[in-house]
Design a protein around this motif. Structure first.
Motif: not given
Length: 326
Positions: A108-110, A112, A114
């Motif tokens: 979710s951070k690297y 994308e 969601k």
């Protein structure tokens, strides 16, 4: 005197259990991170126009980031191997769900990808399932000598298991050229089959090393070590190859939960045959362990299909085309 020795043995078993638990949890952090690092590397290769791993390309071997992912997975696997030496496989393997939780959070951070409310609920269910597994797993193991272990490995039951999973792997290999781009199960079945054999070999290797340290070994110990090390090497190479292909074709959120389900089920079956871990568990513990596993499965599919509004559509598209933008 007898009571004192018995208490010392129980305390030793409990300390081994908690040490194995700590190693298992730490390994999930490293392994979950390695999925993301290698996925980023494969994406970079694709955008650079390199031949994809699913098409037989090995361009990722020139990328330092992929090697970092491999090293991270290596650390995790070493911790995992050590965990199998101290704790039952029926505890260590199902806890692998935590690596998917780590992978989902990092994705979710690297990447994308969601993480929606349903995905966050899946994370909570994953943790609850892991707690159930820890509470209900066997705390003590049935110790075996090297000779007894060899008898079990060459026994009819375990040889039949090897025959079945090997046959399934051959069938999947034959189907991959035609259906591999549409069905992740083909890749994952091969990874899981060889993965379950890797776990059994690692567990047996840990037991053999324990016997060597305690000097309660026979002349077969050296040959057993060589056989197990060769088995582990071959199985890991096969796993790495087909896991890379699966990650290249399909989204991480699809590969990891399917891999967890099939791999864990096969390990539970194999450990019940080879190490008879379930014989020391009560019906309540068995029910609790299976409930924790089922809860982890539900949580992982929540993470897979509800991470974002377009996640399901991406999976459908990935089954129709082989070069969509990862």
């Amino acid at each position: 005197m007898h009571t004192t020795k018995q208490n010392d043995y129980i305390n030793k078993q409990n300390s081994h259990f908690y040490l194995g638990l700590c190693l298992a949890v730490s390994s999930t952090v490293f392994i979950g991170s390695s999925f993301i690092i290698k996925k980023i590397s494969l994406k970079r290769l694709f955008h650079a126009g390199g031949l994809r791993a699913s098409a037989g390309g090995y361009g990722y071997l020139k990328d330092w980031l992929w090697w970092l992912g491999l090293a991270t997975m290596g650390v995790g696997e070493l911790a995992n191997f050590a965990a199998y030496a101290f704790a039952p496989a029926s505890l260590v393997t199902p806890l692998g769900a935590l690596s998917i939780l780590v992978s989902a959070v990092l994705a979710s951070k690297y990447l994308e990808e969601k993480l929606t409310c349903a995905g966050k609920t899946g994370c909570i269910l994953c943790i609850l399932g892991s707690v159930l597994i820890v509470v209900n797993s066997p705390k003590q193991e049935d110790s075996q000598s090297v000779d007894e272990l060899m008898q079990r490995i060459w026994g009819t039951a375990f040889l039949n298991y090897i025959l079945v999973v090997s046959s399934c792997s051959v069938i999947c290999c034959a189907l991959i050229p035609k259906y591999g781009s549409r069905n992740v199960v083909l890749y994952v079945t091969i990874c899981s089959a060889f993965g379950s054999l890797t776990v059994m070999a690692c567990k047996a290797l840990g037991l053999t090393l324990k016997n060597l340290v305690s000097e309660s070994t026979s002349g077969n110990a050296a040959w057993m070590l060589i056989f197990l090390l060769l088995s582990i090497t071959v199985c890991i190479l096969v796993q790495m190859n087909y896991l890379n292909r699966a990650l290249d074709v399909f989204d991480t959120s699809l590969v990891t939960p399917v891999y967890y389900v099939i791999f864990t089920l096969l390990v539970l079956v194999a450990s019940s045959i080879l190490f008879k871990e379930w014989t020391t568990m009560s019906r309540t513990n068995v029910l609790g362990l299976l409930s924790g596993f089922c809860l982890s499965v539900v949580s992982l599919f929540l993470l897979s299909y509800f991470k974002g509004p377009n996640c399901y559509e991406l999976v459908k598209n990935s089954a129709r085309v082989n070069d969509y933008n990862l």
